[in-house]
Design a protein around this motif. Structure first.
Motif, PDB file in Angstrom:
ATOM      1  N   ILE A  30       0.859  -1.182   0.000  1.00  0.00           N
ATOM      2  CA  ILE A  30       0.000   0.000   0.000  1.00  0.00           C
ATOM      3  C   ILE A  30       0.897   1.234   0.000  1.00  0.00           C
ATOM      4  CG2 ILE A  30      -1.641   1.340   1.364  1.00  0.00           C
ATOM      5  CD1 ILE A  30      -2.854  -1.253   2.319  1.00  0.00           C
ATOM      6  N   PRO A  31       0.682   2.138  -0.943  1.00  0.00           N
ATOM      7  CA  PRO A  31       1.524   3.342  -1.010  1.00  0.00           C
ATOM      8  C   PRO A  31       1.375   4.212   0.245  1.00  0.00           C
ATOM      9  CG  PRO A  31       0.110   3.161  -2.952  1.00  0.00           C
ATOM     10  CD  PRO A  31      -0.328   2.113  -1.979  1.00  0.00           C
ATOM     11  N   GLU A  32       2.474   4.801   0.650  1.00  0.00           N
ATOM     12  CA  GLU A  32       2.411   5.771   1.736  1.00  0.00           C
ATOM     13  C   GLU A  32       1.821   7.055   1.180  1.00  0.00           C
ATOM     14  OE1 GLU A  32       6.461   6.043   3.046  1.00  0.00           O
ATOM     15  OE2 GLU A  32       6.204   4.372   4.416  1.00  0.00           O
ATOM     16  N   ASN A  33       1.142   7.799   2.005  1.00  0.00           N
ATOM     17  CA  ASN A  33       0.556   9.080   1.602  1.00  0.00           C
ATOM     18  C   ASN A  33      -0.371   8.962   0.399  1.00  0.00           C
ATOM     19  OD1 ASN A  33       2.109  10.395   3.644  1.00  0.00           O
ATOM     20  ND2 ASN A  33       3.858  10.333   2.267  1.00  0.00           N
ATOM     21  N   MET A  34      -1.269   7.962   0.445  1.00  0.00           N
ATOM     22  CA  MET A  34      -2.246   7.794  -0.630  1.00  0.00           C
ATOM     23  C   MET A  34      -3.068   9.064  -0.781  1.00  0.00           C
ATOM     24  SD  MET A  34      -3.876   4.018  -0.089  1.00  0.00           S
ATOM     25  CE  MET A  34      -4.431   4.357   1.578  1.00  0.00           C
ATOM     26  N   LYS A  35      -3.494   9.321  -1.996  1.00  0.00           N
ATOM     27  CA  LYS A  35      -4.321  10.483  -2.267  1.00  0.00           C
ATOM     28  C   LYS A  35      -5.557  10.062  -3.056  1.00  0.00           C
ATOM     29  CE  LYS A  35      -0.539  13.770  -2.211  1.00  0.00           C
ATOM     30  NZ  LYS A  35      -0.546  13.922  -0.829  1.00  0.00           N
ATOM     31  N   GLU A  36      -6.692  10.642  -2.702  1.00  0.00           N
ATOM     32  CA  GLU A  36      -7.923  10.342  -3.424  1.00  0.00           C
ATOM     33  C   GLU A  36      -7.813  10.820  -4.868  1.00  0.00           C
ATOM     34  OE1 GLU A  36     -11.245  11.875  -1.180  1.00  0.00           O
ATOM     35  OE2 GLU A  36     -10.896  10.460   0.453  1.00  0.00           O
ATOM     36  N   ASP A  37      -8.494  10.111  -5.759  1.00  0.00           N
ATOM     37  CA  ASP A  37      -8.509  10.382  -7.202  1.00  0.00           C
ATOM     38  C   ASP A  37      -7.171  10.126  -7.881  1.00  0.00           C
ATOM     39  OD1 ASP A  37     -11.242  11.135  -7.291  1.00  0.00           O
ATOM     40  OD2 ASP A  37     -10.707  13.134  -6.589  1.00  0.00           O
ATOM     41  N   ARG A  38      -6.268   9.452  -7.210  1.00  0.00           N
ATOM     42  CA  ARG A  38      -4.970   9.120  -7.806  1.00  0.00           C
ATOM     43  C   ARG A  38      -4.938   7.637  -8.142  1.00  0.00           C
ATOM     44  NH1 ARG A  38       1.008  10.327  -5.577  1.00  0.00           N
ATOM     45  NH2 ARG A  38       2.056   9.613  -7.435  1.00  0.00           N
ATOM     46  N   GLU A  39      -4.202   7.271  -9.196  1.00  0.00           N
ATOM     47  CA  GLU A  39      -4.103   5.890  -9.641  1.00  0.00           C
ATOM     48  C   GLU A  39      -2.794   5.269  -9.162  1.00  0.00           C
ATOM     49  OE1 GLU A  39      -4.566   6.063 -13.883  1.00  0.00           O
ATOM     50  OE2 GLU A  39      -6.613   6.792 -13.730  1.00  0.00           O
ATOM     51  N   TYR A  40      -2.876   3.977  -8.810  1.00  0.00           N
ATOM     52  CA  TYR A  40      -1.722   3.229  -8.336  1.00  0.00           C
ATOM     53  C   TYR A  40      -1.724   1.850  -8.986  1.00  0.00           C
ATOM     54  CZ  TYR A  40      -1.719   6.771  -4.651  1.00  0.00           C
ATOM     55  OH  TYR A  40      -1.692   7.948  -3.971  1.00  0.00           O
ATOM     56  N   GLY A  41      -0.572   1.210  -8.992  1.00  0.00           N
ATOM     57  CA  GLY A  41      -0.467  -0.147  -9.495  1.00  0.00           C
ATOM     58  C   GLY A  41      -0.466  -1.142  -8.353  1.00  0.00           C
ATOM     59  N   PHE A  42      -0.849  -2.397  -8.664  1.00  0.00           N
ATOM     60  CA  PHE A  42      -0.776  -3.453  -7.654  1.00  0.00           C
ATOM     61  C   PHE A  42      -0.230  -4.727  -8.276  1.00  0.00           C
ATOM     62  CE2 PHE A  42      -5.014  -4.258  -9.385  1.00  0.00           C
ATOM     63  CZ  PHE A  42      -5.082  -5.641  -9.440  1.00  0.00           C
ATOM     64  N   LEU A  43       0.299  -5.597  -7.425  1.00  0.00           N
ATOM     65  CA  LEU A  43       0.839  -6.891  -7.825  1.00  0.00           C
ATOM     66  C   LEU A  43       0.542  -7.891  -6.717  1.00  0.00           C
ATOM     67  CD1 LEU A  43       2.664  -8.703  -9.631  1.00  0.00           C
ATOM     68  CD2 LEU A  43       4.607  -7.833  -8.300  1.00  0.00           C
ATOM     69  N   VAL A  44      -0.107  -9.008  -7.077  1.00  0.00           N
ATOM     70  CA  VAL A  44      -0.401 -10.072  -6.113  1.00  0.00           C
ATOM     71  C   VAL A  44      -0.072 -11.419  -6.759  1.00  0.00           C
ATOM     72  CG1 VAL A  44      -2.183  -8.801  -4.842  1.00  0.00           C
ATOM     73  CG2 VAL A  44      -2.828 -10.153  -6.816  1.00  0.00           C
ATOM     74  N   SER A  45       0.246 -12.392  -5.922  1.00  0.00           N
ATOM     75  CA  SER A  45       0.533 -13.727  -6.447  1.00  0.00           C
ATOM     76  C   SER A  45      -0.778 -14.457  -6.730  1.00  0.00           C
ATOM     77  CB  SER A  45       1.390 -14.518  -5.462  1.00  0.00           C
ATOM     78  OG  SER A  45       0.676 -14.707  -4.261  1.00  0.00           O
ATOM     79  N   GLY A  46      -0.744 -15.359  -7.676  1.00  0.00           N
ATOM     80  CA  GLY A  46      -1.919 -16.138  -8.027  1.00  0.00           C
ATOM     81  C   GLY A  46      -2.736 -15.494  -9.127  1.00  0.00           C
ATOM     82  N   GLN A  47      -3.597 -16.296  -9.724  1.00  0.00           N
ATOM     83  CA  GLN A  47      -4.479 -15.806 -10.776  1.00  0.00           C
ATOM     84  C   GLN A  47      -5.782 -15.373 -10.125  1.00  0.00           C
ATOM     85  OE1 GLN A  47      -4.634 -18.366 -14.139  1.00  0.00           O
ATOM     86  NE2 GLN A  47      -6.390 -17.346 -15.037  1.00  0.00           N
ATOM     87  N   ARG A  48      -5.952 -14.079  -9.984  1.00  0.00           N
ATOM     88  CA  ARG A  48      -7.080 -13.533  -9.229  1.00  0.00           C
ATOM     89  C   ARG A  48      -7.993 -12.728 -10.141  1.00  0.00           C
ATOM     90  NH1 ARG A  48      -5.500 -13.819  -3.575  1.00  0.00           N
ATOM     91  NH2 ARG A  48      -3.397 -14.643  -3.533  1.00  0.00           N
ATOM     92  N   ASN A  49      -9.275 -12.821  -9.855  1.00  0.00           N
ATOM     93  CA  ASN A  49     -10.281 -12.099 -10.627  1.00  0.00           C
ATOM     94  C   ASN A  49     -10.923 -11.034  -9.752  1.00  0.00           C
ATOM     95  OD1 ASN A  49     -10.268 -13.641 -13.163  1.00  0.00           O
ATOM     96  ND2 ASN A  49     -10.872 -15.323 -11.832  1.00  0.00           N
TER      97      ASN A  49
END
Length: 102
Positions: A30-49
């Motif tokens: 989780i990014p520090e200092n998240m801001k509303e209306d901002r886009e972020y990337g994520f990465l998780v293990s496994g094939q998730r829907n």
């Protein structure tokens, strides 16, 4: 051949300390200092829907493996890709912060 996929009702990422300690990749946290209306990337293990047409809670997974009961934010996931990294299936994508909760 077994096909394993998981349907998720929340996005669960790790605390940024794990990236700082070189235990996780940046997008696994989780990014520090998240801001509303901002886009972020994520990465998780496994094939998730993930459902792409609605709101999702963003939860934090602590170093001890316990997932936060309350979400850190409400998000919208708008892009998801599955890929293989060192023989392991992973899911990466992008999300937008709609509301910071905690």
């Amino acid at each position: 051949m077994e096909i394993k996929t998981e349907f998720e009702s929340a996005l669960i990422l790790h605390n940024m300390r794990e990236f700082v300690m070189d235990k996780r990749k940046f997008d696994e946290c989780i990014p520090e200092n998240m801001k509303e209306d901002r886009e972020y990337g994520f990465l998780v293990s496994g094939q998730r829907n993930y459902w792409l047409l609605g709101k999702f809670p963003l939860h934090e997974k602590r170093e001890d493996g316990v997932v936060s009961e309350d979400p850190r934010a409400i998000i919208n996931i708008f892009e998801v890709t599955h890929f293989i990294d060192n023989g392991q299936i992973c899911t990466r994508g992008k999300y937008k912060i709609l509301q910071i909760v905690g």
